[in-house]
Design a protein around this motif. Structure first.
Motif, mmCIF file in Angstrom:
data_model
loop_
_atom_site.group_PDB
_atom_site.id
_atom_site.type_symbol
_atom_site.label_atom_id
_atom_site.label_comp_id
_atom_site.label_asym_id
_atom_site.label_seq_id
_atom_site.Cartn_x
_atom_site.Cartn_y
_atom_site.Cartn_z
ATOM 1 N N VAL A 84 11.513 -13.941 0.742
ATOM 2 C CA VAL A 84 10.699 -12.796 1.135
ATOM 3 C C VAL A 84 11.618 -11.639 1.499
ATOM 4 O O VAL A 84 12.588 -11.810 2.246
ATOM 5 C CB VAL A 84 9.791 -13.151 2.333
ATOM 6 C CG1 VAL A 84 9.089 -11.923 2.878
ATOM 7 C CG2 VAL A 84 8.778 -14.223 1.933
ATOM 8 N N VAL A 85 11.307 -10.473 0.971
ATOM 9 C CA VAL A 85 12.053 -9.253 1.294
ATOM 10 C C VAL A 85 11.062 -8.172 1.708
ATOM 11 O O VAL A 85 9.891 -8.199 1.331
ATOM 12 C CB VAL A 85 12.917 -8.758 0.107
ATOM 13 C CG1 VAL A 85 14.006 -9.776 -0.231
ATOM 14 C CG2 VAL A 85 12.065 -8.477 -1.115
ATOM 15 N N ALA A 86 11.549 -7.214 2.514
ATOM 16 C CA ALA A 86 10.722 -6.096 2.952
ATOM 17 C C ALA A 86 10.608 -5.070 1.832
ATOM 18 O O ALA A 86 11.482 -4.970 0.969
ATOM 19 C CB ALA A 86 11.341 -5.447 4.189
ATOM 20 N N HIS A 87 9.524 -4.300 1.850
ATOM 21 C CA HIS A 87 9.356 -3.240 0.860
ATOM 22 C C HIS A 87 10.377 -2.122 1.038
ATOM 23 O O HIS A 87 10.741 -1.452 0.076
ATOM 24 C CB HIS A 87 7.937 -2.662 0.916
ATOM 25 C CG HIS A 87 6.950 -3.500 0.175
ATOM 26 N ND1 HIS A 87 5.736 -3.849 0.719
ATOM 27 C CD2 HIS A 87 6.978 -4.066 -1.052
ATOM 28 C CE1 HIS A 87 5.060 -4.596 -0.158
ATOM 29 N NE2 HIS A 87 5.792 -4.746 -1.232
ATOM 30 N N SER A 88 10.838 -1.914 2.260
ATOM 31 C CA SER A 88 11.884 -0.929 2.546
ATOM 32 C C SER A 88 12.501 -1.275 3.891
ATOM 33 O O SER A 88 11.965 -2.111 4.625
ATOM 34 C CB SER A 88 11.317 0.498 2.558
ATOM 35 O OG SER A 88 10.333 0.631 3.567
ATOM 36 N N GLU A 89 13.597 -0.619 4.210
ATOM 37 C CA GLU A 89 14.282 -0.890 5.473
ATOM 38 C C GLU A 89 13.324 -0.786 6.653
ATOM 39 O O GLU A 89 12.636 0.221 6.810
ATOM 40 C CB GLU A 89 15.431 0.104 5.677
ATOM 41 C CG GLU A 89 16.619 -0.110 4.778
ATOM 42 C CD GLU A 89 17.469 -1.310 5.160
ATOM 43 O OE1 GLU A 89 17.464 -1.710 6.341
ATOM 44 O OE2 GLU A 89 18.137 -1.842 4.260
ATOM 45 N N GLY A 90 13.217 -1.827 7.461
ATOM 46 C CA GLY A 90 12.408 -1.817 8.657
ATOM 47 C C GLY A 90 10.908 -1.932 8.450
ATOM 48 O O GLY A 90 10.143 -1.864 9.411
ATOM 49 N N ALA A 91 10.456 -2.113 7.232
ATOM 50 C CA ALA A 91 9.017 -2.193 6.954
ATOM 51 C C ALA A 91 8.450 -3.553 7.365
ATOM 52 O O ALA A 91 9.137 -4.568 7.311
ATOM 53 C CB ALA A 91 8.750 -1.962 5.475
ATOM 54 N N GLY A 92 7.195 -3.565 7.746
ATOM 55 C CA GLY A 92 6.501 -4.807 8.037
ATOM 56 C C GLY A 92 5.874 -5.411 6.796
ATOM 57 O O GLY A 92 5.521 -6.581 6.763
ATOM 58 N N SER A 93 5.746 -4.597 5.753
ATOM 59 C CA SER A 93 5.193 -5.097 4.495
ATOM 60 C C SER A 93 6.321 -5.640 3.629
ATOM 61 O O SER A 93 7.462 -5.190 3.702
ATOM 62 C CB SER A 93 4.457 -3.983 3.750
ATOM 63 O OG SER A 93 5.358 -2.955 3.386
ATOM 64 N N PRO B 194 0.635 -6.618 3.622
ATOM 65 C CA PRO B 194 0.863 -5.320 4.251
ATOM 66 C C PRO B 194 1.609 -5.419 5.582
ATOM 67 O O PRO B 194 2.214 -4.451 6.032
ATOM 68 C CB PRO B 194 -0.540 -4.745 4.438
ATOM 69 C CG PRO B 194 -1.470 -5.891 4.321
ATOM 70 C CD PRO B 194 -0.783 -6.955 3.530
ATOM 71 N N SER B 195 1.586 -6.585 6.198
ATOM 72 C CA SER B 195 2.341 -6.799 7.437
ATOM 73 C C SER B 195 2.679 -8.283 7.531
ATOM 74 O O SER B 195 2.048 -9.111 6.888
ATOM 75 C CB SER B 195 1.530 -6.352 8.652
ATOM 76 O OG SER B 195 0.363 -7.128 8.783
ATOM 77 N N GLY B 196 3.695 -8.586 8.338
ATOM 78 C CA GLY B 196 4.118 -9.976 8.487
ATOM 79 C C GLY B 196 5.526 -10.216 7.992
ATOM 80 O O GLY B 196 6.098 -11.277 8.213
ATOM 81 N N ALA B 197 6.108 -9.248 7.301
ATOM 82 C CA ALA B 197 7.462 -9.396 6.771
ATOM 83 C C ALA B 197 8.493 -8.689 7.654
ATOM 84 O O ALA B 197 9.621 -8.457 7.228
ATOM 85 C CB ALA B 197 7.526 -8.877 5.339
ATOM 86 N N GLU B 198 8.104 -8.349 8.876
ATOM 87 C CA GLU B 198 9.034 -7.713 9.792
ATOM 88 C C GLU B 198 10.290 -8.578 9.927
ATOM 89 O O GLU B 198 10.201 -9.782 10.079
ATOM 90 C CB GLU B 198 8.404 -7.525 11.184
ATOM 91 C CG GLU B 198 7.268 -6.540 11.221
ATOM 92 C CD GLU B 198 5.917 -7.092 10.800
ATOM 93 O OE1 GLU B 198 4.957 -6.317 10.778
ATOM 94 O OE2 GLU B 198 5.813 -8.298 10.473
ATOM 95 N N GLY B 199 11.423 -7.946 9.873
ATOM 96 C CA GLY B 199 12.682 -8.667 9.998
ATOM 97 C C GLY B 199 13.235 -9.181 8.684
ATOM 98 O O GLY B 199 14.382 -9.628 8.620
#
Length: 147
Positions: A101-110, A128-133
């Motif tokens: 799993v990767v974020a859509h952009s730096e610091g994104a929750g998606s 849309p959220s849950g990928a924080e970190g």
């Protein structure tokens, strides 16, 4: 009036192979399939709604160098569901663009997972959220933009 996406249609080189992938691995239900002359097709859906049509009429796999579809993005209900799909896709031997799993952009929750179907079509399953970190593979561009 705003238009919404109805269903998506993909040209495939081998309907049986693609049908197994989208039905068995991505869990779309088979609504109908048919044949006209030498061309075969399948309609796939979820919750009684048509989502995807597969048309066996391509002679070559997906080509990211040509104009047209960039990628097909699918949204999951939770990050746990994304991880379940990741496990199933890995067992199937799918080619991933990024590891996990990767974020859509730096610091994104998606964010989500990015991979290729049997014909090389680029796919994304995200939330849309849950990928924080989660890491972002590109520091200045959206993750889904250039895979």
């Amino acid at each position: 009036m705003t238009l919404r996406t109805g269903h998506l249609g993909l040209n495939v080189t081998d309907l049986d192979r693609s049908l197994a992938f989208y039905r068995d691995v991505l869990r779309f239900g088979l609504i109908a399939e048919g044949k006209e002359d030498d061309r075969r097709y399948a309609f796939l859906g979820a919750d009684g709604h048509l989502v995807l049509t597969l048309w066996q009429q391509a002679q070559q796999p997906y080509d990211s160098e040509r104009a047209g579809l960039h990628h097909l993005a699918l949204e999951a209900d939770s990050i746990e569901q994304v991880r379940e799909y990741e496990t199933a896709l890995r067992a199937y031997g799918v080619d991933f663009a990024y590891d996990g799993v990767v974020a859509h952009s730096e610091g994104a929750g998606s964010g989500g997972i990015f991979f290729h179907d049997p014909d090389g079509t680029r796919l994304e399953i995200s939330v849309p959220s849950g990928a924080e970190g989660a890491p972002a593979p590109n520091s200045s561009a959206p993750t889904c933009g250039f895979f």
